[in-house]
Design an enzyme around this catalytic site. Structure first.
Site, PDB file in Angstrom:
ATOM      1  N   CYS A   1      18.214  -6.723 -27.291  1.00 25.08           N
ATOM      2  CA  CYS A   1      18.535  -8.137 -27.291  1.00 25.08           C
ATOM      3  C   CYS A   1      19.164  -8.478 -25.954  1.00 25.08           C
ATOM      4  O   CYS A   1      19.853  -7.646 -25.350  1.00 25.08           O
ATOM      5  CB  CYS A   1      19.512  -8.435 -28.417  1.00 25.08           C
ATOM      6  SG  CYS A   1      19.960 -10.163 -28.512  1.00 25.08           S
TER       7      CYS A   1
ATOM      8  N   TYR B   1      25.611 -16.911 -31.019  1.00 27.77           N
ATOM      9  CA  TYR B   1      25.112 -17.101 -32.382  1.00 27.77           C
ATOM     10  C   TYR B   1      26.221 -17.241 -33.417  1.00 27.77           C
ATOM     11  O   TYR B   1      25.982 -17.722 -34.524  1.00 27.77           O
ATOM     12  CB  TYR B   1      24.190 -15.940 -32.775  1.00 27.77           C
ATOM     13  CG  TYR B   1      22.829 -15.999 -32.113  1.00 27.77           C
ATOM     14  CD1 TYR B   1      21.811 -16.764 -32.688  1.00 27.77           C
ATOM     15  CD2 TYR B   1      22.567 -15.312 -30.938  1.00 27.77           C
ATOM     16  CE1 TYR B   1      20.556 -16.817 -32.093  1.00 27.77           C
ATOM     17  CE2 TYR B   1      21.326 -15.363 -30.335  1.00 27.77           C
ATOM     18  CZ  TYR B   1      20.318 -16.111 -30.907  1.00 27.77           C
ATOM     19  OH  TYR B   1      19.077 -16.181 -30.333  1.00 27.77           O
TER      20      TYR B   1
HETATM   21 MN   LIG Z   1      18.160 -11.426 -29.407  1.00 31.46          MN
END
Ligand SMILES: [Mn+2]
Ligand SMILES: [Mn+2]
Ligand SMILES: [Mn+2]
Ligand SMILES: [Mn+2]
Lengths: 442, 442, 442, 442
Positions: free
Chosen positions: A172, A256
């Site tokens: 990521c 996030y």
């Molecule tokens: Mn990601």
């Protein structure tokens, strides 16, 4: 390894591919890649051709002996691969648009890797990744699987639990983005910044931050309350954190986390922007169209700068660094998704976590942190519960498991709404979810 | 123990006291209580007199040599106690009404033991319970603390972590209510029903259910989807569960789980009923008024049946059974709040859990279950994170910790709203939260 | 269950069988056994006949409708069994004599369930018990396996790890013997004594001891230093403990702990007694001969008192109590060998431990103790390591694993001696260890 | 840090000091040490002078601005230190000689860091190290304590559990010696060899071995059975391992494992060599005498090669590398003794382990390994139990705890012998064990 390294990229027709190619070109001296196989499916053939040809022009310009193969035959490509990277999207951006649109109808956040959208992306993706694993067992059992495909944490969890492939890493760009954002906010060179990352994919925390080995966490926490230092992702609205909240937490959240600690604001923003600019998938569809227009240009032989708007900044950086460190046994530290192995106390040993690892030829070795701060253990566990139930539902096609996964997701307000969304989304994605439709709903 | 057992009840002026008295009267043969000290504070003096005199009439009618003492002097009462039960309410029902009303203004569930209301009840209660613990250390170090005061899980956690009293048990009538509800739904005698309870207070699950030693879990799960078998509490709206969801879960939730798995419906119902009938505290205030009117009647010498409406059904049953089993080393199984000790894998050993225990003279011994089902581990951890942060905030008076506790509660939608509610509730409860106001907010 | 309970006893020709029969007769009112199948192998046919006929006379005398079946056909017997008890001895007492004699040649303790002898008894027994498990899966999948066969801890570990039978309990008379010994030493009725048992089979500790619910541990520890209160087993030499050592430990060891905490004295005693009276197996061989002489007597229709010398006192008590509590869902507390499930912190969840359990219709539920005292964790872990390596060697027939098991046993002084003993014992038991000889030593 | 780094070496009069000085001189460019304070006690004054003057000549020859201070005043030295290294020996080599001689009288291995000798070295050393910690808290709270003093694992455990100093690292040259030995046996440059170290101090295992990132474990295991590749320490007899045993283990033991897996051979060898050459302490006493004769020479201004015979090869390497990596936040991997933090599953988080760590400015971060192989978990736990009981005895002066520590040590054959050795050794070391003699034996 033979005469050179064989890379296979599943979903090779992606607009991100030029990043990857650029990364391999840049590192050729220590990472002698001899073949890159870009694999895609029928539907993606045209994009594969376009991006593949650009890749060939890039390699040619660099003057390197890297063969670029374009194929729709995955098994042919996988044969004797050294590294397999995955960046495919089952159902393409149309499916993502549904993941984003449908929940909004129920006043629920519609997002690619979180909430109902993340669940459905997982349900569509996991069976395909497990098929790839089965092929790999047969055709390239010693290869490393480097997975970019979202939801990367859930996908890594599924590979660890439901396949025989143990050489898997989930990747990521969030941690590297956080490090870059922090460096920028502090006005220092990113190489001087170290972050102690630990958590789950898209739920990773910076437990501490150092510049030149000295903790600057308090400074960073102060900066986080400043709306100008959003440290967020292209695809996430950048509300500033409440400074007292972050001070109380004492650690650095990722972008996030806003979905969980700012649920109402994020939902309001999503509803607003989807009504005006369209959902993120819809925005990206246009961006992609523009990008492929560019890629088509036979004069283009480098990665165009416009790609950065697409949102995947540093993905290539992360992937090529990882492959390089594995290949060369570099034993440097990188934050990746790997088997926990006791590194975070409250998560099962065999589950996937995202954490700073020493990258060796045998793969990532997680650095033990003991346990996460009390305040975040609950949320992290909840997302892990969700990921595990989702993975189980994806593998079994069990309607009840899927309903449980949907209901226990922290963004979903009730079993009743969960069921309505589940039913509508199952129907909408029917084509890509054969495991739920081959038999009568039990 | 001396000539007989000395019981001390803190918050003795409560309307529940006649239940407790009845329980001791019923068990006198094996549990020879010689003194019951009902302790209250100045403000509760009148209620203490009314309920105390009723208690005396009850004992007299039973013809038992139990002395009922009424006092405002807690330390005098605690001297040499054998069991101390706590059922006080800091700030009385007025405080509860605020806990219920204020969150509703922010579209957040206002409830006594969950969400912002649970947090504030904890912040008010924990300092007082820890004071009682300090008194007990000095005045009756061998006594058992049997805590009914809500939020019982958070309070037990606080005693375990922040006092030297290790002989503490937290009690709740939810498990016994579930067992009774299940028996009723199945049409069998409750004595034939066994439930494997495990979880946290107000977050307890029935992992399996047996009638005569045979599992009837699937039958019970089916019954749960039937709106007539609500198996809920007086203070919780009884929406039926989605049958597919419960089937997917494969375990029996308690009534309070509705706040988490049916958040939107519960909120809507609360808003509606508070607008029409008033919040639960406001309803209870009227019920209490009526009850004390009854208690005042000098002819009354038994527990009036109207008390059952009050909601605390089985509390006396639970408390007197527990005390009896400790006193007589009965080694029977009861679900109580106690130190985890490894019984539930994913919760720290030293945290409080609610679980089936063997009750011995040395206290409850939890029966190990390995771990909770994956689907619920996350939520359970999240509530435990919340309880721990709340307890820490209660003890330290740290504004930032309180804000974190508020924000991470699953019923709270964002850090921004958390802060607004926190600030308004701190102000509203100022008088009962000296730990937050003695110094300048840090 | 059908018209009555079907019990199958593998190794039914054992001299212990009359105990078991007596136990079932005594409990018939609440435990209505209708059939007992005594199973043995060809070699044991004669003993089976003798003891089987005694069993029939006992049942007849009691006037109960229990059918006693004698058979050499295990599969026929297992069909639809409710409880299967195992008390067989692969290689008979001759094999045990070798387990005891051979190590002595190397100055190592030769004992049935500890050290090299325990290893070899496990290597011979585990493949047979796993065969029985496979038969049970097919012929009586709902039956409980109640294993008396030593080494009971290692055997239970093997069943839990290498079979699909989850309904297994390992039984030993050591805990009940400790309780009886303590009661006798204290001069109180055994029913008033409670012991908190935890550890492994033949490595169990009394963490605390209560009379009428009050701890008397210190009194018991004092008594342990008194040579008259040996609290030991028939087959273990009864040296008194050093009182200061036991006081420092703060818990009650079992008789078998002498092998580990008094290794030199035990070895010296064994060498002495084996030279004069013969090893325990040799003594038992004579005892057995005498017993079967008695059993043969057609006038005998009760368990003869001479059986008590044999050493298995309370085995029947333990087995019949357990079966009774399972059958009747008694939820009383018994110390048995079961899956850990988190009850002892430092042992894997899936390993066998010996611990106080609540006995329910669903089997034993261990009572969580947190962790063992620091001082004994190491030894307990070492025996668990040994048991696991031994079980793995037994299943795989891997010479290297067997050598590791032998070497890591705390009674074995070096890899060199381990290898010599291993080689000699493998050869001596060749006939009963086909798994090690079917293929060339790897 | 001020103008340069301040190093304080407690036990600075040790014959090892020139190694340390050489290490700092070699690294001066990146590790700018400005002051080295050599601290010793009255009794060591003469050696301090000799070695201190050699140190000064070495620095002068190197032309570096490092001030060498010699002092008997520890507190003066500690003021504002950056790193404190400890290499003292309470009771000097005479005490070691007793640790070696007395157990041999009881047929028990007498060794400096294992068995009864290790226990007594711990009992003498721990109170002194905890005093140093208290001084550090006051005088240099930010300094790192780098402990070489044996038994380094037990000492690190004691500091972690019984002091407030969290910045502590325990150091041993065993892992580096193993790496060097392996490199030599394989005939490759040591820099190409990586070993996955994990375990406890003097009980560390190589879980895997890599050359250029490729596992060569099987090759190393084969080499271990070859008597010429002993890979052992100067102070440990080098018997070759049984090749089948090591193959079964599948991991690389360290030299000290011989005490546990070759107990009888080691004991026999010790008895033999102590009868002929004297115990190790006695040999070392002569070596030291010779060394100090050399050091005295005013012409000598480099570390003499004869020091290598002394046995502490690589200690300086280990210490200076560690200090360098902490100072410069190098994030390289080194095996050190540190808080477990979950890195090895079956050991408490707060206990000391020896494991590969990433060395950062914040200290070592252990790399999580999940758990040790089953075969060695038991022994490792047993040593940890021993270390913890020994540390507790050292801190409390509790005779019973000391007796438990002695008895549970795997090298001690019984409680009876343990007590005799304990009593004799307590008496022999009386002067250095005030905590056991200030009060009447409880
Ligand atoms: Mn990601
Ligand atoms: Mn309650
Ligand atoms: Mn036994
Ligand atoms: Mn060392």
């Amino acid at each position: 390894m033979k005469n050179g390294i064989k890379i296979v990229t599943i979903g090779g027709g992606s607009s991100y591919t030029p990043e990857l190619i650029e990364g391999f070109i840049k590192r050729y001296d220590e990472l002698p890649v001899s073949e890159i196989w870009l694999v895609d499916i029928n539907k993606g053939n045209q994009k594969l051709e376009i991006v593949g040809n650009l890749a060939r022009r890039m390699v040619e310009k660099a003057g390197l002996p890297i063969d670029i193969h374009l194929t729709l035959n995955r098994r042919e490509a996988l044969k004797d691969a050294d590294f397999v990277t995955t960046q495919f999207r089952v159902g393409l951006l149309d499916a993502r648009a549904k993941d984003e649109r449908i929940p909004l109808k129920y006043d629920v956040i519609g997002q690619e890797t979180n909430g109902p959208g993340g669940l459905f992306k997982g349900l569509r993706t996991i069976p395909v990744i497990l098929e790839i694993c089965r092929d790999m067992e047969e055709l390239c059992p010693d290869a490393w699987l480097v997975n970019f495909t979202n939801p990367a944490g859930m996908v890594t969890e599924a590979v660890l639990r439901y396949s025989n492939i143990k050489k898997v890493v989930g990747l990521c760009n969030v941690p590297i983005g956080m490090r870059m954002g922090i460096a920028k906010a502090l006005g220092v060179d990113p190489d001087r910044v170290q972050v102690d990352f630990a958590g789950l994919n898209h739920m990773v925390f910076g437990l501490d931050v150092y510049v030149d080995g000295k903790s600057v966490k308090d400074k960073v926490i102060n900066a986080l309350g400043n709306p100008e230092n959003e440290m967020t992702m292209k695809n996430i609205a950048g509300f500033a954190w409440d400074r007292d909240f972050i001070k109380g937490m004492g650690i650095i959240p990722c972008g996030y986390h806003r979905y969980y600690y700012k649920t109402d604001e994020m939902l309001a923003e999503e509803k607003e922007s989807s009504a005006t600019n369209g959902t993120r998938a819809e925005v990206v569809q246009q961006l992609e169209k523009d990008l492929f227009e560019l890629y088509r240009n036979p004069e283009l032989n480098v990665k165009p700068t416009q790609l950065e708007k697409r949102g995947g900044a540093y993905y290539s950086e992360a992937a090529c660094s990882l492959i390089n460190s594995i290949y060369n046994d570099k034993r440097d530290i990188q934050p990746v998704n790997t088997r926990n192995n006791g590194a975070i106390a409250s998560i099962p040993d065999e589950s996937a976590i995202e954490i700073n690892c020493v990258i060796t030829k045998e793969g990532p070795r997680p650095i033990a942190i003991g346990d996460l701060p009390v305040a975040v253990r609950g949320l992290v566990q909840q997302i892990k519960s969700f990921e595990r139930m989702a993975a189980e539902a994806a593998v079994t096609g069990d309607y009840h498991k899927a309903l449980v996964a949907m209901t226990i997701n922290p963004l979903v307000p009730s079993d009743t709404i969960a069921k309505k969304m589940l039913d509508e989304m199952l129907e909408a994605h029917k084509e890509d979810l054969p495991q739920f439709f081959n038999e009568v709903k039990s």
